[in-house]
Design a protein around this motif. Structure first.
Motif, PDB file in Angstrom:
ATOM      1  N   VAL A  23      -0.895   7.245  -6.374  1.00 21.74           N
ATOM      2  CA  VAL A  23      -2.260   7.469  -6.855  1.00 21.74           C
ATOM      3  C   VAL A  23      -2.842   8.779  -6.343  1.00 21.74           C
ATOM      4  O   VAL A  23      -2.406   9.323  -5.334  1.00 21.74           O
ATOM      5  N   ASP A  24      -3.836   9.245  -7.061  1.00 20.66           N
ATOM      6  CA  ASP A  24      -4.544  10.467  -6.684  1.00 20.66           C
ATOM      7  C   ASP A  24      -5.577  10.170  -5.597  1.00 20.66           C
ATOM      8  O   ASP A  24      -5.939   9.010  -5.367  1.00 20.66           O
ATOM      9  N   ALA A  36       0.809  -1.216   0.000  1.00 21.66           N
ATOM     10  CA  ALA A  36       0.000   0.000   0.000  1.00 21.66           C
ATOM     11  C   ALA A  36       0.845   1.271   0.000  1.00 21.66           C
ATOM     12  O   ALA A  36       0.454   2.275  -0.599  1.00 21.66           O
ATOM     13  N   VAL A  37       1.999   1.241   0.641  1.00 22.36           N
ATOM     14  CA  VAL A  37       2.809   2.462   0.791  1.00 22.36           C
ATOM     15  C   VAL A  37       3.174   3.083  -0.560  1.00 22.36           C
ATOM     16  O   VAL A  37       2.908   4.265  -0.784  1.00 22.36           O
ATOM     17  N   PRO A  38       3.768   2.326  -1.497  1.00 20.03           N
ATOM     18  CA  PRO A  38       4.076   2.973  -2.784  1.00 20.03           C
ATOM     19  C   PRO A  38       2.821   3.405  -3.539  1.00 20.03           C
ATOM     20  O   PRO A  38       2.839   4.424  -4.237  1.00 20.03           O
ATOM     21  N   LEU A  39       1.745   2.652  -3.391  1.00 19.32           N
ATOM     22  CA  LEU A  39       0.502   3.046  -4.062  1.00 19.32           C
ATOM     23  C   LEU A  39      -0.006   4.382  -3.528  1.00 19.32           C
ATOM     24  O   LEU A  39      -0.475   5.223  -4.294  1.00 19.32           O
ATOM     25  N   LEU A  40       0.094   4.576  -2.223  1.00 22.02           N
ATOM     26  CA  LEU A  40      -0.359   5.839  -1.638  1.00 22.02           C
ATOM     27  C   LEU A  40       0.440   7.026  -2.158  1.00 22.02           C
ATOM     28  O   LEU A  40      -0.073   8.136  -2.261  1.00 22.02           O
ATOM     29  N   VAL A  85      -6.535  -1.633   2.990  1.00 21.65           N
ATOM     30  CA  VAL A  85      -5.662  -1.949   4.135  1.00 21.65           C
ATOM     31  C   VAL A  85      -6.488  -2.095   5.413  1.00 21.65           C
ATOM     32  O   VAL A  85      -6.237  -3.003   6.219  1.00 21.65           O
ATOM     33  N   VAL A  86      -7.476  -1.243   5.593  1.00 17.98           N
ATOM     34  CA  VAL A  86      -8.340  -1.337   6.778  1.00 17.98           C
ATOM     35  C   VAL A  86      -9.073  -2.676   6.784  1.00 17.98           C
ATOM     36  O   VAL A  86      -9.135  -3.354   7.822  1.00 17.98           O
ATOM     37  N   VAL A  87      -9.607  -3.073   5.641  1.00 20.52           N
ATOM     38  CA  VAL A  87     -10.276  -4.382   5.554  1.00 20.52           C
ATOM     39  C   VAL A  87      -9.295  -5.494   5.920  1.00 20.52           C
ATOM     40  O   VAL A  87      -9.630  -6.416   6.676  1.00 20.52           O
ATOM     41  N   GLY A  88      -8.070  -5.407   5.405  1.00 18.14           N
ATOM     42  CA  GLY A  88      -7.055  -6.402   5.742  1.00 18.14           C
ATOM     43  C   GLY A  88      -6.743  -6.432   7.227  1.00 18.14           C
ATOM     44  O   GLY A  88      -6.577  -7.506   7.817  1.00 18.14           O
ATOM     45  N   GLY A 118      -8.152   6.585  -1.389  1.00 13.18           N
ATOM     46  CA  GLY A 118      -9.172   6.112  -0.451  1.00 13.18           C
ATOM     47  C   GLY A 118      -9.421   4.618  -0.596  1.00 13.18           C
ATOM     48  O   GLY A 118      -9.641   3.920   0.404  1.00 13.18           O
ATOM     49  N   ILE A 119      -9.380   4.121  -1.820  1.00 14.24           N
ATOM     50  CA  ILE A 119      -9.565   2.679  -2.048  1.00 14.24           C
ATOM     51  C   ILE A 119      -8.406   1.903  -1.450  1.00 14.24           C
ATOM     52  O   ILE A 119      -8.599   0.857  -0.820  1.00 14.24           O
TER      53      ILE A 119
END
Length: 198
Positions: free
Chosen positions: A149-150, A142-146, A161-164, A155-156
């Motif tokens: 992405v815009d 998730a870190v590189p994606l954050l 990550v929260v679901v995980g 938010g997705i």
């Protein structure tokens, strides 16, 4: 776990941010869906019906070449969907077995190899879906994606990550709840339940 798979599929589109930014959103979406797709067999032949580690790989090669040689929304979407599905199917070999309580290590089935007509044994690099190391991998993806992405896609990623995280906290309890609930079902329903629940 599914959040890890979808983030891995999504991250496959990262190079598009630099080389073809106009195709990045479709690439991220296709990778996400490709990482998701194999688990649509969760309750009907899980890790066999939609998991194809060999055949997705074979299909992904020409699809990726097409996307590289003639980049368009369609070629990029097909290539990244297939690559996400490949990554998911192959990654499941390195997790726990196909059982209700994979931390017990009793299953010799990770993913079905349709090419050879046999189950591939779990390698347990990640002990089981929802293990702490699975969540750590999810966060690392998730870190590189954050950073890439815009805000709408950000938010997705955060939601995934929260679901995980919630799944990791509840994983063992969910198995116990499933066992309790299944004991209440009439025996006539047994043939309709996934094998790992019996």
């Amino acid at each position: 776990m599914l959040p890890t798979h979808v983030l891995a599929g999504t991250l496959l589109a990262a190079p598009l941010v630099r080389v073809a930014p106009e195709l990045a959103p479709i690439g991220f979406a296709a990778g996400f869906l490709g990482g998701l797709f194999p688990d649509l067999d969760m309750y009907t032949g899980h890790r066999k019906t939609f998991h194809y580690p060999v055949y997705y790989s074979v299909l992904a090669i020409p699809a990726t070449l097409a996307a590289l040689l003639s980049p368009s929304a369609v070629t990029v979407a097909v290539a990244l969907f297939l690559l996400g599905a490949v990554l998911h199917s192959v990654a499941d070999m390195y997790g726990g077995g196909l059982e209700l309580r994979p931390w017990e290590g009793n299953s010799d089935r990770a993913v079905y190899d349709h090419h050879r007509g046999e189950w591939i044994a779990p390698r347990r690099g990640v002990r089981y879906d929802g293990a702490v190391e699975d969540l750590a991998l999810c966060v690392a993806l998730a870190v590189p994606l954050l950073l890439l992405v815009d805000p709408p896609l950000r938010g997705i990623v955060i939601g995934t990550v929260v679901v995980g995280g919630v799944y990791t906290l509840l994983r063992r309890r969910l198995a116990e709840m499933a066992s309790t609930m299944l004991s209440l079902f009439p025996d006539a329903l047994d043939p309709y339940l996934p094998e790992r629940y019996r």
